[in-house]
Write a protein that holds these residues in place. Structure first.
Motif, short mmCIF file in Angstrom:
data_model
loop_
_atom_site.label_atom_id
_atom_site.label_comp_id
_atom_site.label_asym_id
_atom_site.label_seq_id
_atom_site.Cartn_x
_atom_site.Cartn_y
_atom_site.Cartn_z
N ARG A 193 63.19 -43.64 1.63
CA ARG A 193 63.70 -44.56 2.92
C ARG A 193 65.04 -43.42 2.92
N THR A 194 65.55 -43.48 4.44
CA THR A 194 66.40 -42.96 5.16
C THR A 194 67.46 -43.07 5.99
N PRO A 195 67.77 -44.89 5.74
CA PRO A 195 68.46 -45.71 6.76
C PRO A 195 69.89 -45.23 7.30
N TRP A 196 70.73 -44.31 6.05
CA TRP A 196 71.97 -43.96 6.50
C TRP A 196 71.56 -43.43 7.36
N ALA A 197 70.61 -41.90 7.27
CA ALA A 197 70.39 -41.03 8.07
C ALA A 197 69.90 -41.48 9.64
N ARG A 198 69.33 -42.76 9.62
CA ARG A 198 69.26 -43.37 10.95
C ARG A 198 70.10 -44.39 11.83
N GLN A 199 70.91 -44.61 10.68
CA GLN A 199 72.30 -45.07 11.54
C GLN A 199 73.00 -43.69 12.49
N LEU A 200 73.48 -42.52 11.67
CA LEU A 200 73.48 -41.59 12.30
C LEU A 200 72.71 -40.95 13.95
N GLY A 201 71.66 -41.28 13.59
CA GLY A 201 70.96 -40.96 14.99
C GLY A 201 69.76 -40.51 15.06
N LEU A 202 69.44 -40.00 13.59
CA LEU A 202 68.76 -38.95 13.44
C LEU A 202 67.23 -39.52 12.55
N ALA A 203 66.47 -38.62 13.81
CA ALA A 203 64.77 -39.33 13.81
C ALA A 203 63.64 -37.96 13.40
N HIS A 204 62.97 -38.46 12.72
CA HIS A 204 61.50 -38.29 13.06
C HIS A 204 60.54 -38.33 14.92
N ASP A 205 59.35 -37.79 14.19
CA ASP A 205 58.74 -37.08 15.15
C ASP A 205 57.92 -38.69 15.34
N GLY A 206 57.92 -39.42 14.93
CA GLY A 206 57.86 -40.75 16.01
C GLY A 206 56.15 -40.86 14.81
N ASN A 207 55.34 -40.39 15.09
CA ASN A 207 54.04 -40.59 14.53
C ASN A 207 52.98 -39.50 14.21
N ASP B 17 82.29 -38.87 6.56
CA ASP B 17 82.94 -38.97 5.02
C ASP B 17 82.44 -39.90 4.53
N LYS B 18 81.32 -41.32 4.90
CA LYS B 18 80.93 -42.29 3.96
C LYS B 18 80.12 -41.00 3.58
N HIS B 19 78.52 -39.90 3.44
CA HIS B 19 78.29 -39.82 3.22
C HIS B 19 77.63 -38.60 3.84
N ARG B 20 78.04 -36.83 2.62
CA ARG B 20 77.89 -35.68 3.85
C ARG B 20 77.12 -35.14 3.33
N ILE B 21 75.79 -35.57 2.16
CA ILE B 21 74.47 -35.07 2.22
C ILE B 21 73.87 -35.87 2.19
N ILE B 22 72.26 -35.29 2.87
CA ILE B 22 72.08 -36.49 3.92
C ILE B 22 70.40 -36.00 3.83
N GLN B 23 69.52 -36.80 3.98
CA GLN B 23 68.49 -36.75 3.78
C GLN B 23 67.74 -36.80 5.25
N LEU B 24 67.05 -35.70 6.37
CA LEU B 24 66.81 -36.14 7.41
C LEU B 24 65.05 -37.15 7.45
N PRO B 25 64.91 -37.48 7.95
CA PRO B 25 63.94 -39.16 8.48
C PRO B 25 62.67 -37.88 8.57
N VAL B 26 61.77 -38.24 7.57
CA VAL B 26 60.25 -37.41 7.86
C VAL B 26 59.21 -38.88 7.83
N LEU B 27 57.80 -37.51 8.39
CA LEU B 27 56.83 -38.78 8.34
C LEU B 27 55.81 -38.11 6.85
N HIS B 28 55.97 -39.34 6.15
CA HIS B 28 55.00 -39.08 5.24
C HIS B 28 53.43 -38.94 5.91
N LEU B 29 52.72 -37.57 5.46
CA LEU B 29 51.43 -38.09 5.71
C LEU B 29 50.37 -36.85 4.76
N SER B 30 49.07 -37.55 4.79
CA SER B 30 48.25 -36.76 3.32
C SER B 30 47.84 -35.39 4.46
N ILE B 31 47.53 -34.63 3.76
CA ILE B 31 46.41 -32.96 4.99
C ILE B 31 45.75 -34.08 5.63
#
Length: 335
Positions: free
Chosen positions: A288-302, A236-250
């Protein structure tokens, strides 16, 4: 519990179906029927819980048949990818906008409210990205695909506010590594990984310094299942959610691939940047995706886990859980 997956024979759809069949339950409720919808199916299933429906997601009669006995969760993944939708506006409009509206209209006001997990896209942000973004940053899509995705995001948010669906829209980044990426402007992300893994030459259409948002198929599916389990009050707080991502160059991804497969494979990659592709898909800033992380969402780590998870099939690692995964459900198959 009955679960519907649209786009079920696609890259993400197949992996999601594999996880749902393996897990057997979502949020502690046993899956009794898994309803799969796509225009055609190459993948076949022997599991008695599976029902396959071939057809257009915008066909009201097909959807009425599929939904006749009710549904608890809908994973709506079906879409015409970005470059293809830009080339054929009518097709993208029919599938990405009208088809999505039809599904939502048919599940609207069902009792109890249906949990909808709608696969949106980072294409909603457009190409004028500067500095560090936040998951609540202003969006300005520059492709019809992104426009239609954002329209459905707003519809999901509004109907959730009204209590007519229990839904969320999740913005997916470049999910890798697709075996075939036709019709996708971000195809270079998967193609780079697959070509180096298979020891094949690759002409990269973006520069070494190009940056993108990366997520493996395993991690993507895990996040989708998590969103089907999140309690309604949190959404109910936020229904549009950006997944956490790794920001990487080629360059960072090539470094990780060279470490995994050997330094000599660097020479497989040559760069012939396409200014249009790089502007749309190779200039993503950090987000930055603090809300997604509060929901327990995550990226691959590294980046090294990303490469290993994304190329599990090539490394003979199908069936192994992703190290660094933090969620309850782990993908057991990468298709």
């Amino acid at each position: 519990m009955r679960v519907l997956v649209t786009g079920a024979d696609g890259f993400i759809g197949r992996a999601l179906v594999a996880e749902l069949l393996h897990a057997s339950d979502v949020a502690g409720k046993k899956i009794t029927r898994l309803l799969l919808v796509d225009r055609q199916f190459e993948k076949q299933y022997s599991d008695s819980r599976v029902r396959i429906h071939c057809g257009d997601i915008g066909d009201p009669r097909l959807l009425r048949r599929v939904l006749a006995d009710g549904v608890s969760i809908v994973f709506h993944l079906a879409s015409v990818p970005g470059a293809a939708a830009e080339k054929d506006y009518s097709l993208g409009y029919q599938v990405n906008l009208l088809g999505s509206q039809e599904i939502i209209e048919q599940i609207r006001c069902m009792e109890p409210a249906v949990r909808l997990v709608f696969a949106s896209s980072v294409a909603v942000y457009g190409d004028e990205l500067a500095g560090q973004l936040h998951e609540r940053s202003f969006v300005r899509p520059r492709l019809s695909y992104g426009c239609h995705k954002h329209m459905i995001e707003l519809l999901v948010d509004d109907l959730g506010r009204r209590g007519e669906i229990d839904g969320c829209a999740v913005r997916l980044p470049g999910v890798v590594a697709r075996p075939q990426s036709r019709g996708m402007g971000s195809a270079f992300m998967s193609d780079l990984l697959v070509h180096i893994a298979e020891d094949r030459h690759y002409i990269c259409p973006v520069s070494e310094t190009a940056t993108a948002w990366w997520l493996s198929l395993k991690c993507c599916v895990e996040n989708l299942v998590r969103l089907a389990e999140v309690d309604a009050a949190s959404l109910d707080k936020h229904r549009i959610i950006q997944l956490p991502v790794l920001h990487l160059s080629i360059a960072q991804v090539v470094d990780a691939l060279a470490k995994r497969f050997g330094e000599e494979r660097r020479s497989l990659v040559t760069f012939e940047p396409d200014a249009h592709i790089e502007k749309l898909f190779g200039q993503y800033p950090k987000i930055r995706t603090p809300w997604a992380r509060q929901l327990g969402l995550a990226h691959d780590g590294n980046v090294h886990r990303l490469v290993r998870n994304a190329l599990a099939e090539h490394a003979g690692e199908l069936g192994k859980p992703a190290s660094g995964a933090t969620h309850k459900h782990l993908v057991k198959e990468s298709v």
